[in-house]
Design a protein around this motif. Structure first.
Motif, PDB file in Angstrom:
ATOM      1  N   PRO A 236      35.979  18.568  71.519  1.00 60.08           N
ATOM      2  CA  PRO A 236      34.992  19.626  71.769  1.00 60.08           C
ATOM      3  C   PRO A 236      34.089  19.330  72.957  1.00 60.08           C
ATOM      4  CG  PRO A 236      35.148  19.175  69.419  1.00 60.08           C
ATOM      5  CD  PRO A 236      35.970  18.126  70.112  1.00 60.08           C
ATOM      6  N   ALA A 237      33.743  18.064  73.161  1.00 63.19           N
ATOM      7  CA  ALA A 237      32.869  17.714  74.288  1.00 63.19           C
ATOM      8  C   ALA A 237      33.546  18.010  75.621  1.00 63.19           C
ATOM      9  CB  ALA A 237      32.482  16.239  74.211  1.00 63.19           C
ATOM     10  N   ASP A 238      34.882  17.874  75.670  1.00 64.28           N
ATOM     11  CA  ASP A 238      35.594  18.187  76.902  1.00 64.28           C
ATOM     12  C   ASP A 238      35.534  19.681  77.192  1.00 64.28           C
ATOM     13  OD1 ASP A 238      36.271  15.589  77.483  1.00 64.28           O
ATOM     14  OD2 ASP A 238      38.270  15.702  76.586  1.00 64.28           O
ATOM     15  N   TRP A 239      35.776  20.501  76.175  1.00 64.29           N
ATOM     16  CA  TRP A 239      35.727  21.948  76.393  1.00 64.29           C
ATOM     17  C   TRP A 239      34.315  22.403  76.755  1.00 64.29           C
ATOM     18  CZ3 TRP A 239      38.907  25.645  77.567  1.00 64.29           C
ATOM     19  CH2 TRP A 239      38.507  26.977  77.435  1.00 64.29           C
ATOM     20  N   ALA A 240      33.311  21.730  76.210  1.00 58.85           N
ATOM     21  CA  ALA A 240      31.923  22.106  76.498  1.00 58.85           C
ATOM     22  C   ALA A 240      31.479  21.666  77.895  1.00 58.85           C
ATOM     23  CB  ALA A 240      30.994  21.498  75.449  1.00 58.85           C
ATOM     24  N   ASP A 241      32.215  20.782  78.533  1.00 54.11           N
ATOM     25  CA  ASP A 241      31.863  20.299  79.869  1.00 54.11           C
ATOM     26  C   ASP A 241      31.986  21.450  80.872  1.00 54.11           C
ATOM     27  OD1 ASP A 241      31.789  19.123  82.425  1.00 54.11           O
ATOM     28  OD2 ASP A 241      32.773  17.296  81.728  1.00 54.11           O
ATOM     29  N   PRO A 242      30.890  21.808  81.556  1.00 51.40           N
ATOM     30  CA  PRO A 242      30.946  22.927  82.509  1.00 51.40           C
ATOM     31  C   PRO A 242      32.018  22.753  83.578  1.00 51.40           C
ATOM     32  CG  PRO A 242      28.669  22.260  82.140  1.00 51.40           C
ATOM     33  CD  PRO A 242      29.536  21.226  81.471  1.00 51.40           C
ATOM     34  N   ARG A 243      32.316  21.531  83.967  1.00 47.77           N
ATOM     35  CA  ARG A 243      33.341  21.304  84.986  1.00 47.77           C
ATOM     36  C   ARG A 243      34.720  21.678  84.465  1.00 47.77           C
ATOM     37  NH1 ARG A 243      32.776  15.164  85.954  1.00 47.77           N
ATOM     38  NH2 ARG A 243      32.792  15.343  83.675  1.00 47.77           N
ATOM     39  N   VAL A 244      34.965  21.399  83.185  1.00 42.35           N
ATOM     40  CA  VAL A 244      36.238  21.770  82.580  1.00 42.35           C
ATOM     41  C   VAL A 244      36.332  23.286  82.457  1.00 42.35           C
ATOM     42  CG1 VAL A 244      37.660  21.611  80.502  1.00 42.35           C
ATOM     43  CG2 VAL A 244      36.445  19.587  81.348  1.00 42.35           C
ATOM     44  N   ARG A 245      35.256  23.905  81.996  1.00 42.89           N
ATOM     45  CA  ARG A 245      35.253  25.358  81.849  1.00 42.89           C
ATOM     46  C   ARG A 245      35.462  26.034  83.193  1.00 42.89           C
ATOM     47  NH1 ARG A 245      32.695  27.141  77.234  1.00 42.89           N
ATOM     48  NH2 ARG A 245      33.383  29.204  77.926  1.00 42.89           N
ATOM     49  N   GLN A 246      34.858  25.486  84.249  1.00 35.73           N
ATOM     50  CA  GLN A 246      35.037  26.069  85.581  1.00 35.73           C
ATOM     51  C   GLN A 246      36.477  25.931  86.048  1.00 35.73           C
ATOM     52  OE1 GLN A 246      32.124  24.149  88.055  1.00 35.73           O
ATOM     53  NE2 GLN A 246      30.385  25.107  87.013  1.00 35.73           N
ATOM     54  N   ALA A 247      37.074  24.783  85.800  1.00 34.29           N
ATOM     55  CA  ALA A 247      38.459  24.574  86.221  1.00 34.29           C
ATOM     56  C   ALA A 247      39.396  25.532  85.489  1.00 34.29           C
ATOM     57  CB  ALA A 247      38.875  23.125  85.968  1.00 34.29           C
ATOM     58  N   VAL A 248      39.246  25.620  84.171  1.00 36.57           N
ATOM     59  CA  VAL A 248      40.119  26.490  83.388  1.00 36.57           C
ATOM     60  C   VAL A 248      39.867  27.954  83.741  1.00 36.57           C
ATOM     61  CG1 VAL A 248      40.764  27.208  81.063  1.00 36.57           C
ATOM     62  CG2 VAL A 248      40.253  24.807  81.528  1.00 36.57           C
ATOM     63  N   GLY A 249      38.595  28.316  83.927  1.00 31.77           N
ATOM     64  CA  GLY A 249      38.268  29.686  84.313  1.00 31.77           C
ATOM     65  C   GLY A 249      38.834  30.050  85.674  1.00 31.77           C
ATOM     66  N   THR A 250      38.843  29.088  86.591  1.00 29.18           N
ATOM     67  CA  THR A 250      39.432  29.323  87.912  1.00 29.18           C
ATOM     68  C   THR A 250      40.919  29.613  87.804  1.00 29.18           C
ATOM     69  OG1 THR A 250      37.777  27.955  89.031  1.00 29.18           O
ATOM     70  CG2 THR A 250      39.856  28.295  90.179  1.00 29.18           C
ATOM     71  N   ALA A 251      41.619  28.831  86.978  1.00 29.62           N
ATOM     72  CA  ALA A 251      43.048  29.068  86.782  1.00 29.62           C
ATOM     73  C   ALA A 251      43.293  30.419  86.121  1.00 29.62           C
ATOM     74  CB  ALA A 251      43.641  27.946  85.929  1.00 29.62           C
ATOM     75  N   ALA A 252      42.458  30.777  85.149  1.00 26.51           N
ATOM     76  CA  ALA A 252      42.608  32.066  84.476  1.00 26.51           C
ATOM     77  C   ALA A 252      42.416  33.213  85.459  1.00 26.51           C
ATOM     78  CB  ALA A 252      41.608  32.165  83.328  1.00 26.51           C
ATOM     79  N   LEU A 253      41.426  33.087  86.345  1.00 27.14           N
ATOM     80  CA  LEU A 253      41.186  34.132  87.334  1.00 27.14           C
ATOM     81  C   LEU A 253      42.338  34.228  88.322  1.00 27.14           C
ATOM     82  CD1 LEU A 253      39.364  36.296  88.487  1.00 27.14           C
ATOM     83  CD2 LEU A 253      38.131  34.516  89.761  1.00 27.14           C
ATOM     84  N   ALA A 254      42.891  33.089  88.750  1.00 22.91           N
ATOM     85  CA  ALA A 254      44.040  33.111  89.659  1.00 22.91           C
ATOM     86  C   ALA A 254      45.201  33.865  89.013  1.00 22.91           C
ATOM     87  CB  ALA A 254      44.461  31.687  90.016  1.00 22.91           C
ATOM     88  N   SER A 255      45.449  33.625  87.729  1.00 28.40           N
ATOM     89  CA  SER A 255      46.533  34.322  87.045  1.00 28.40           C
ATOM     90  C   SER A 255      46.262  35.815  86.954  1.00 28.40           C
ATOM     91  CB  SER A 255      46.736  33.745  85.643  1.00 28.40           C
ATOM     92  OG  SER A 255      47.277  32.438  85.710  1.00 28.40           O
ATOM     93  N   CYS A 256      44.981  36.181  86.840  1.00 29.83           N
ATOM     94  CA  CYS A 256      44.635  37.602  86.808  1.00 29.83           C
ATOM     95  C   CYS A 256      44.893  38.262  88.161  1.00 29.83           C
ATOM     96  CB  CYS A 256      43.175  37.778  86.409  1.00 29.83           C
ATOM     97  SG  CYS A 256      42.883  37.526  84.655  1.00 29.83           S
ATOM     98  N   VAL A 257      44.624  37.542  89.245  1.00 36.27           N
ATOM     99  CA  VAL A 257      44.910  38.087  90.567  1.00 36.27           C
ATOM    100  C   VAL A 257      46.415  38.330  90.707  1.00 36.27           C
ATOM    101  CG1 VAL A 257      44.854  37.623  93.051  1.00 36.27           C
ATOM    102  CG2 VAL A 257      42.873  37.057  91.627  1.00 36.27           C
ATOM    103  N   ALA A 258      47.222  37.388  90.227  1.00 34.66           N
ATOM    104  CA  ALA A 258      48.673  37.590  90.241  1.00 34.66           C
ATOM    105  C   ALA A 258      49.055  38.797  89.391  1.00 34.66           C
ATOM    106  CB  ALA A 258      49.383  36.335  89.740  1.00 34.66           C
TER     107      ALA A 258
END
Length: 362
Positions: A236-258
């Motif tokens: 849970p601490a990893d998912w709560a890390d803002p850096r992890v959330r930003q990385a995963v959110g960036t990948a999610a947004l890239a997939s949305c652009v595709a």
């Protein structure tokens, strides 16, 4: 999950209004020439995908989704989405879980937001999404009203499907993992409601507004289950890390652009107003359709570069679960791109089980 279009150019105010619905001409769009940076999918298994699709058809029929239009479920090939995106598992039962969740989410978007033939009513979109959120979050009402709420959820196929899909997900996840997915779904519903408000106001969002919405209206719910499909638990601490959330959110947004790029052809033929990044770019920058597609592809590649950089930074001091999860996110992006290139839901003229796009093998 879609996007939009509208008038004027750079510097227009956020309050600008929709001109008559502008569609990016099909003849001007050469999607195959675009370069989208992503590795090839790690696994192809048409037979396994077909078995999942049969289960999805039976499930959709049982809950009442896409009534009278079940061939749309088969053609969309959500079984292949699960096979391509979650290569850590080859367990039929396990892979059917995220496939069922994906179908439930897409069905909600189709039935509530996009497709009048499936009962979408723009004036009711916000109300229906609020009820879906209450269903997902298991709101408990005073006793005299609880039964009325339960009756409403038992007579709406979208809500039946959503509750069933999340129930199956609960069987393979820990409470923390399930809560992670539930939260991302609630955020998604809020973003879909924002889209509905744009339609009601005939508002054309600027590109930055659209991308902000797409941060929430994204594939994040699909990414949150990666560790559950790999049968491990991201701390849970990893998912709560803002850096992890930003990385995963960036990948999610890239997939949305595709997704926006590959859904353009279908949305050009859709009834009503739809939201789409290439179209928004074309309107804001007064450029051609092909140039808007190229700009959108460049944005995808910029986001993927950012994800790679963030992942490398995180991996340097990460535990094994986080490194595995980030690698799973990359595998998911690769599988999602391959699915968009092959699914008839987004590529007219293609058939279920069509070969992976040659670009995915390079």
């Amino acid at each position: 999950m879609s996007p939009l279009n509208g008038p004027t150019g750079i510097g227009t105010s956020a309050a600008r209004r929709f001109a008559p619905h502008v569609r990016v001409a099909d003849a001007a769009c050469d999607i195959a020439s675009l370069r989208l940076d992503c590795p090839p999918p790690r696994r192809e298994d048409p037979l396994l995908a077909a078995r999942i699709n049969e289960r999805l058809l039976n499930w959709a029929d049982q809950v009442g989704l896409y009534h009278g239009q079940l061939e749309r479920v088969r053609a969309a090939d959500f079984g292949n989405l699960a096979v391509l995106c979650y290569p850590e598992s080859d367990d039929l039962d396990l892979l059917t879980v995220p496939a069922r969740c994906a179908l439930a989410i897409w069905a909600l978007d189709d039935h509530y937001c996009d497709d009048p033939s499936l009962g979408a009513v723009p004036a009711l979109t916000g109300t229906r999404l609020a009820t879906a959120s209450a269903t997902l979050d298991r709101v408990r009402l005073p006793a005299r009203y609880e039964e009325r709420f339960e009756h409403a959820t038992r007579t709406d196929p979208v809500l039946i499907g959503l509750r069933s899909a999340v129930g199956h997900l609960a069987a393979i996840t820990s409470p923390i993992q399930l809560d992670r997915t539930r939260h991302s779904l609630l955020t998604l519903f809020s973003a879909l409601a924002q889209e509905a408000s744009w339609r009601a106001a005939r508002h054309q969002p600027r590109v930055w507004e659209y991308l902000v919405n797409r941060q929430a209206n994204s594939f994040l719910p699909c990414l949150t289950v990666i560790d559950a499909l790999g049968t491990y638990r991201l701390p849970p601490a990893d998912w709560a890390d803002p850096r992890v959330r930003q990385a995963v959110g960036t990948a999610a947004l890239a997939s949305c652009v595709a997704n926006d790029i590959y859904s353009l052809d279908v949305e050009n033929h859709a009834a009503g107003q739809d939201f789409n990044l290439p179209r928004a770019v074309a309107e804001e920058h007064s450029c051609t359709a092909q140039e808007a597609l190229r700009i959108s592809a460049d944005l995808h590649n910029e986001l993927m570069d950012r994800f790679h950089a963030r992942s490398e930074e995180l991996a340097a001091g990460a535990g094994p679960e986080l490194r595995r999860f980030l690698d799973g996110v990359l595998a998911w992006c690769a599988g999602s791109l391959a699915w968009h290139r092959s699914s008839p839901r987004y590529r007219s003229g293609r058939v279920p089980g069509a070969a992976i796009h040659p670009e995915d093998r390079t």
